[in-house]
Design a protein around this motif. Structure first.
Motif, PDB file in Angstrom:
ATOM      1  N   ASP A   4     -13.677 -51.576 -11.420  1.00  0.00           N
ATOM      2  CA  ASP A   4     -13.148 -51.793 -10.188  1.00  0.00           C
ATOM      3  C   ASP A   4     -13.618 -50.941  -8.959  1.00  0.00           C
ATOM      4  O   ASP A   4     -13.230 -50.363  -7.564  1.00  0.00           O
ATOM      5  CB  ASP A   4     -12.778 -53.116  -9.562  1.00  0.00           C
ATOM      6  CG  ASP A   4     -12.809 -54.278  -9.188  1.00  0.00           C
ATOM      7  OD1 ASP A   4     -13.939 -54.615  -9.334  1.00  0.00           O
ATOM      8  OD2 ASP A   4     -12.512 -55.408  -9.212  1.00  0.00           O
ATOM      9  N   PHE A  26     -21.768 -59.873   0.694  1.00  0.00           N
ATOM     10  CA  PHE A  26     -21.600 -60.268  -0.001  1.00  0.00           C
ATOM     11  C   PHE A  26     -22.790 -59.823  -1.413  1.00  0.00           C
ATOM     12  O   PHE A  26     -22.099 -58.985  -2.184  1.00  0.00           O
ATOM     13  CB  PHE A  26     -21.871 -61.813  -0.830  1.00  0.00           C
ATOM     14  CG  PHE A  26     -21.374 -61.792  -2.562  1.00  0.00           C
ATOM     15  CD1 PHE A  26     -19.840 -61.637  -2.567  1.00  0.00           C
ATOM     16  CD2 PHE A  26     -22.236 -62.533  -2.681  1.00  0.00           C
ATOM     17  CE1 PHE A  26     -19.798 -61.933  -3.905  1.00  0.00           C
ATOM     18  CE2 PHE A  26     -21.070 -62.769  -4.055  1.00  0.00           C
ATOM     19  CZ  PHE A  26     -20.101 -62.606  -4.767  1.00  0.00           C
ATOM     20  N   MET A  78     -21.157 -55.963  -1.153  1.00  0.00           N
ATOM     21  CA  MET A  78     -20.062 -56.091  -2.514  1.00  0.00           C
ATOM     22  C   MET A  78     -20.438 -55.873  -3.276  1.00  0.00           C
ATOM     23  O   MET A  78     -19.840 -55.253  -4.607  1.00  0.00           O
ATOM     24  CB  MET A  78     -19.286 -57.591  -1.931  1.00  0.00           C
ATOM     25  CG  MET A  78     -18.217 -58.015  -2.992  1.00  0.00           C
ATOM     26  SD  MET A  78     -17.062 -56.363  -2.855  1.00  0.00           S
ATOM     27  CE  MET A  78     -15.631 -56.682  -1.790  1.00  0.00           C
ATOM     28  N   HIS A 105     -21.049 -52.840  -6.044  1.00  0.00           N
ATOM     29  CA  HIS A 105     -20.005 -51.818  -6.030  1.00  0.00           C
ATOM     30  C   HIS A 105     -19.921 -51.683  -8.549  1.00  0.00           C
ATOM     31  O   HIS A 105     -19.714 -50.968  -8.629  1.00  0.00           O
ATOM     32  CB  HIS A 105     -18.194 -52.310  -6.012  1.00  0.00           C
ATOM     33  CG  HIS A 105     -18.058 -53.665  -7.458  1.00  0.00           C
ATOM     34  ND1 HIS A 105     -18.390 -55.047  -7.050  1.00  0.00           N
ATOM     35  CD2 HIS A 105     -16.994 -53.918  -8.318  1.00  0.00           C
ATOM     36  CE1 HIS A 105     -17.782 -56.060  -7.237  1.00  0.00           C
ATOM     37  NE2 HIS A 105     -17.092 -55.111  -8.808  1.00  0.00           N
ATOM     38  N   TYR A 156     -23.867 -61.095 -11.651  1.00  0.00           N
ATOM     39  CA  TYR A 156     -25.108 -59.909 -11.361  1.00  0.00           C
ATOM     40  C   TYR A 156     -23.722 -58.641 -11.186  1.00  0.00           C
ATOM     41  O   TYR A 156     -23.437 -58.291 -12.485  1.00  0.00           O
ATOM     42  CB  TYR A 156     -24.264 -60.136  -9.568  1.00  0.00           C
ATOM     43  CG  TYR A 156     -22.801 -59.847  -9.805  1.00  0.00           C
ATOM     44  CD1 TYR A 156     -22.483 -58.585  -9.220  1.00  0.00           C
ATOM     45  CD2 TYR A 156     -22.427 -61.002  -9.489  1.00  0.00           C
ATOM     46  CE1 TYR A 156     -21.455 -58.493  -8.511  1.00  0.00           C
ATOM     47  CE2 TYR A 156     -21.008 -60.556  -8.746  1.00  0.00           C
ATOM     48  CZ  TYR A 156     -20.549 -59.320  -8.550  1.00  0.00           C
ATOM     49  OH  TYR A 156     -19.055 -59.347  -7.793  1.00  0.00           O
ATOM     50  N   LYS A 165      -7.548 -65.034   0.284  1.00  0.00           N
ATOM     51  CA  LYS A 165      -6.951 -66.327   0.136  1.00  0.00           C
ATOM     52  C   LYS A 165      -5.509 -65.514  -0.718  1.00  0.00           C
ATOM     53  O   LYS A 165      -5.671 -64.380  -0.873  1.00  0.00           O
ATOM     54  CB  LYS A 165      -8.000 -65.555  -1.464  1.00  0.00           C
ATOM     55  CG  LYS A 165      -8.072 -64.862  -2.504  1.00  0.00           C
ATOM     56  CD  LYS A 165      -8.459 -65.587  -3.981  1.00  0.00           C
ATOM     57  CE  LYS A 165      -7.002 -66.518  -4.910  1.00  0.00           C
ATOM     58  NZ  LYS A 165      -6.520 -65.093  -5.028  1.00  0.00           N
ATOM     59  N   TRP A 189      -2.760 -67.957  -6.548  1.00  0.00           N
ATOM     60  CA  TRP A 189      -2.893 -70.001  -6.907  1.00  0.00           C
ATOM     61  C   TRP A 189      -2.361 -69.793  -7.867  1.00  0.00           C
ATOM     62  O   TRP A 189      -1.179 -68.674  -8.741  1.00  0.00           O
ATOM     63  CB  TRP A 189      -4.512 -69.702  -7.529  1.00  0.00           C
ATOM     64  CG  TRP A 189      -5.397 -70.114  -7.722  1.00  0.00           C
ATOM     65  CD1 TRP A 189      -5.419 -69.769  -5.566  1.00  0.00           C
ATOM     66  CD2 TRP A 189      -6.790 -70.398  -7.883  1.00  0.00           C
ATOM     67  NE1 TRP A 189      -6.902 -70.212  -5.885  1.00  0.00           N
ATOM     68  CE2 TRP A 189      -7.569 -70.277  -6.469  1.00  0.00           C
ATOM     69  CE3 TRP A 189      -7.716 -70.556  -8.334  1.00  0.00           C
ATOM     70  CZ2 TRP A 189      -8.794 -70.916  -6.742  1.00  0.00           C
ATOM     71  CZ3 TRP A 189      -8.945 -71.217  -8.923  1.00  0.00           C
ATOM     72  CH2 TRP A 189      -9.519 -71.560  -8.391  1.00  0.00           C
TER      73      TRP A 189
END
Ligand code: C2E
Ligand code: SIN
Ligand code: SIN
Ligand code: FE
Ligand code: FE
Length: 372
Positions: A227, A249, A252, A255, A290, A322, A325
């Motif tokens: 990243d 997006f 984004m 990147h 992508y 977020k 999880w």
């Protein structure tokens, strides 16, 4: 009993030794080979190779037969004498020799009688280590022994110097790049452990699918940079608390290409591998990812590995947009995307290794301000 091997046999040993040195790029393995060889050559009981630590003025055993790691002051003992005088030291009756330091024997329970200690010098003539043999199996060490060891020590010094230099360059290089990756990550992920976890878990999977050690290490080192291109994404997008709109997006997604452009260097295997991971880690196995919509094995294997691991770690971590999880939900999600987003083979190993993956995740918990 034959206390001296024939000259021919020794020459053969020397030639073999040269080959081994050239073939072994791994420093530890190389030094072990040198120590075994030196011991055999002069029929010694033990051989140690010390590395000289200039900053602390100590010698520490990088390799030692039958003993663990020992650190001794360079101002003491026969090895220290060799290091500081830069001259070969031959001792025939240790306990009656002023140069001898009995501390090591006290710690190991070994009784030293005879010693040859040879300084290992770099190109500039500075001490970088000491090669030491203890106790000839039969009779006494001779000056011939010392002379032959000197030959070994010369080769060892050259190899050791190169290896140490190479190690240093590689370590510096890796640190620099890892820090750069963390800098990008720091912005959106509060912590710096995501990159490390992605590296470790990716290496685990690489090992499971049978890649060799060198490839596994390459993936461990390069996966954390996936990243790095986020460094080029505006904070307003990267740190947005809610969902991204379509144009955000799209921005984004860049990147991946930004990371590729930062890292790509066709002449450097390491950077090339890192660049491909950055470019392809959001590609999907079915072609719906992508930036290029690559599919199947058009996507490089390391990128297919990192794709799974990155999503798992993102799901089980808090993000500005977020909450984390739980593991059950994350593993279910990964499985549900098998063959679509993820390579089935890698998914299989991911699910198989659930316990170990959770262990790694838990052992590299997020901590603030841990750039090192
Ligand atoms: P990231 O946070 O490192 O997430 C990496 C990938 O994990 C995501 O790639 C996605 O495949 C998966 N992932 C993360 N969170 C979720 C989730 O809640 N549900 C599902 N199904 N998958 C999730 P993706 O989507 O290509 O996103 C790439 C990067 O774009 C993310 O990296 C993040 O930096 C950013 N991003 C994605 N969605 C949002 C969002 O809603 N808000 C913000 N602020 N950034 C987002
Ligand atoms: C030699 O130097 O090749 C002979 C070694 C020995 O006899 O110690
Ligand atoms: C010393 O260098 O004096 C110690 C030798 C040893 O027993 O390792
Ligand atoms: Fe990404
Ligand atoms: Fe990531």
């Amino acid at each position: 009993m034959d206390s001296c091997k024939g000259a021919e046999q020794k020459l053969k040993l020397l030639i073999e030794f040269g080959h081994v040195l050239i073939e072994k790029r791994d420093l530890d393995a190389m030094l072990h080979t040198i120590a075994d060889f030196a011991r055999e050559l002069v029929e010694a009981d033990r051989c140690s190779i010390y590395i000289y630590d200039k900053i602390h003025d100590t010698l520490w055993t990088k390799v030692a037969h039958e003993v663990g790691r020992i650190t001794i002051p360079a101002s003491k003992g026969v090895a220290g004498y060799a290091a500081l005088s830069k001259e070969v030291q031959v001792v025939v009756d240790a306990y009656n020799d002023f140069r001898f330091n009995p501390d090591v024997d006290m710690r190991t329970g070994y009784i030293t009688n005879q010693i040859i200690a040879i300084p290992l010098l770099d190109q500039k003539g500075e001490t970088i280590g000491v090669l030491q043999v203890l106790n000839k199996k039969e009779g006494h060490f001779t000056f011939d022994d010392a002379e032959m060891l000197l030959f070994v020590a010369n080769q060892a010094s050259a190899a050791l110097e190169t290896a140490l230099l190479y190690d240093e360059i590689r370590t510096t290089h890796l640190k620099l790049i890892t820090k750069l990756s963390s800098a990008a990550e720091f912005k959106d992920e509060e912590t710096s452990c995501h990159t490390k976890r992605v590296g470790e878990i990716s290496a685990l999977l690489a090992e499971c699918i049978g890649l060799d050690e060198e490839k596994v290490d390459l993936i461990r080192a390069t996966a954390p940079m996936h990243d790095i291109g986020k460094i080029g994404i505006p904070d307003a997008i990267l740190l947005k608390k809610g969902p991204l709109d379509e144009s955000e997006f799209e921005k984004m997604k860049e990147h991946t290409k930004i990371g590729y452009n930062i890292l790509e260097d066709h002449e450097n295997e390491f950077l090339h591998a890192a660049a491909l991971i950055a470019l392809e880690h959001h590609e999907h196995y079915d072609g719906n990812g992508y930036p290029e919509g690559k599919r199947g094995d058009e996507i490089s294997l390391p990128a297919r590995i990192v794709a799974v691991v990155d999503v798992f770690d993102a799901l089980t971590s808090d993000r500005p947009y977020k909450k984390a999880w739980d593991y059950d939900k994350a593993f279910e999600y990964i499985q549900s995307r098998e063959g679509l987003q993820f390579d089935p083979l890698i998914c299989y190993h991911f699910i198989e290794n659930r316990a170990e993956i959770i262990r790694i995740k838990e052992s590299l918990k997020d901590e603030k301000n841990s750039l090192d």
